[in-house]
Motif scaffolding. Structure first.
Motif, mmCIF file in Angstrom:
data_model
loop_
_atom_site.group_PDB
_atom_site.id
_atom_site.type_symbol
_atom_site.label_atom_id
_atom_site.label_comp_id
_atom_site.label_asym_id
_atom_site.label_seq_id
_atom_site.Cartn_x
_atom_site.Cartn_y
_atom_site.Cartn_z
ATOM 1 N N VAL A 44 0.841 -1.198 0.000
ATOM 2 C CA VAL A 44 0.000 0.000 0.000
ATOM 3 C C VAL A 44 0.878 1.250 0.000
ATOM 4 O O VAL A 44 0.622 2.197 -0.752
ATOM 5 N N ALA A 45 1.909 1.253 0.811
ATOM 6 C CA ALA A 45 2.791 2.430 0.904
ATOM 7 C C ALA A 45 3.422 2.769 -0.448
ATOM 8 O O ALA A 45 3.600 3.944 -0.774
ATOM 9 N N ASN A 46 3.730 1.756 -1.236
ATOM 10 C CA ASN A 46 4.390 1.975 -2.523
ATOM 11 C C ASN A 46 3.428 2.155 -3.693
ATOM 12 O O ASN A 46 3.863 2.253 -4.835
ATOM 13 N N THR A 47 2.139 2.189 -3.423
ATOM 14 C CA THR A 47 1.158 2.429 -4.476
ATOM 15 C C THR A 47 1.052 3.932 -4.667
ATOM 16 O O THR A 47 0.350 4.632 -3.942
ATOM 17 N N THR A 48 1.763 4.436 -5.657
ATOM 18 C CA THR A 48 1.883 5.882 -5.850
ATOM 19 C C THR A 48 0.590 6.536 -6.322
ATOM 20 O O THR A 48 0.438 7.750 -6.177
ATOM 21 N N SER A 49 -0.333 5.766 -6.847
ATOM 22 C CA SER A 49 -1.586 6.351 -7.339
ATOM 23 C C SER A 49 -2.562 6.681 -6.217
ATOM 24 O O SER A 49 -3.588 7.307 -6.459
ATOM 25 N N LEU A 50 -2.241 6.270 -4.980
ATOM 26 C CA LEU A 50 -3.142 6.524 -3.851
ATOM 27 C C LEU A 50 -2.659 7.708 -3.020
ATOM 28 O O LEU A 50 -1.465 7.838 -2.756
ATOM 29 N N MET A 51 -3.612 8.516 -2.605
ATOM 30 C CA MET A 51 -3.288 9.605 -1.690
ATOM 31 C C MET A 51 -3.100 9.012 -0.296
ATOM 32 O O MET A 51 -3.540 7.896 -0.025
ATOM 33 N N ALA A 52 -2.472 9.768 0.599
ATOM 34 C CA ALA A 52 -2.204 9.279 1.959
ATOM 35 C C ALA A 52 -3.484 8.857 2.673
ATOM 36 O O ALA A 52 -3.519 7.819 3.337
ATOM 37 N N SER A 53 -4.548 9.623 2.517
ATOM 38 C CA SER A 53 -5.815 9.279 3.186
ATOM 39 C C SER A 53 -6.369 7.947 2.658
ATOM 40 O O SER A 53 -6.917 7.149 3.425
ATOM 41 N N GLU A 54 -6.221 7.700 1.367
ATOM 42 C CA GLU A 54 -6.695 6.443 0.789
ATOM 43 C C GLU A 54 -5.817 5.281 1.254
ATOM 44 O O GLU A 54 -6.313 4.177 1.494
ATOM 45 N N LYS A 55 -4.532 5.519 1.419
ATOM 46 C CA LYS A 55 -3.634 4.474 1.929
ATOM 47 C C LYS A 55 -4.050 4.077 3.347
ATOM 48 O O LYS A 55 -4.102 2.892 3.676
ATOM 49 N N TRP A 56 -4.360 5.071 4.187
ATOM 50 C CA TRP A 56 -4.810 4.784 5.554
ATOM 51 C C TRP A 56 -6.126 4.019 5.531
ATOM 52 O O TRP A 56 -6.323 3.077 6.293
ATOM 53 N N ARG A 57 -7.047 4.420 4.649
ATOM 54 C CA ARG A 57 -8.329 3.728 4.543
ATOM 55 C C ARG A 57 -8.122 2.272 4.128
ATOM 56 O O ARG A 57 -8.721 1.363 4.684
ATOM 57 N N ARG A 58 -7.232 2.061 3.179
ATOM 58 C CA ARG A 58 -6.957 0.682 2.722
ATOM 59 C C ARG A 58 -6.337 -0.162 3.839
ATOM 60 O O ARG A 58 -6.659 -1.334 3.986
#
Length: 152
Positions: A44-58
């Motif tokens: 998830v951390a390395n998925t550059t297409s996601l914003m930080a808030s979306e990374k936390w949600r995931r």
């Protein structure tokens, strides 16, 4: 594994749990949790297409599904199984409509459908009979499995 689809994610997590339990049969609940989260976090951390808030949600979604799958996989035999199946809205509306027609809740109708499917599965498995075919090749009797399908 970063699609965000809960059903696919649950299946992926279940597969990881299974692989880890096969690899380490005595692995603890806590160790399973730590290993699986440690493996998912960098994805998830390395998925550059996601914003930080979306990374936390995931990550929160992943942890929630992981805990559900771990609880289901480490439960004692014979306890009640709760199936949480995500249905598309149109399918749920149809299920709710069908359940109302027979004066049941959607959960009751789903339980009846799954129970019937399990009964059919057992009946089908039991309908496969073993017939002995005598073959005197070298004096060895070889049984042969002959499937007998009884129909619906």
């Amino acid at each position: 594994m970063t699609s965000g689809n809960s059903a696919d994610l649950a299946n992926e997590i279940n597969d990881l749990i299974n692989k880890l339990q096969i690899e380490k049969p005595n692995i603890s609940y806590a160790e399973l949790t730590n290993v699986i989260i440690a493996a998912y976090c960098p994805i998830v951390a390395n998925t550059t297409s996601l914003m930080a808030s979306e990374k936390w949600r995931r990550m929160r979604q992943f942890d929630s599904i992981l805990q559900q799958q771990l609880a289901a996989n480490t439960s004692a035999p014979g306890i009640l199984i709760i199936a949480n199946v995500l249905l598309p809205p149109a399918v749920y509306r149809e299920l709710r409509s069908q359940a109302a027609k027979v004066d049941q809740s959607p959960a009751q109708l789903m339980a009846a459908i799954l129970s019937r499917a399990a009964e059919i599965s057992v009946a089908t498995r039991n309908s496969i009979t073993s017939l002995a075919r005598v073959s005197r090749a070298g004096g060895i009797v070889r049984p042969a499995l002959v499937p007998t399908f009884l129909g619906p």
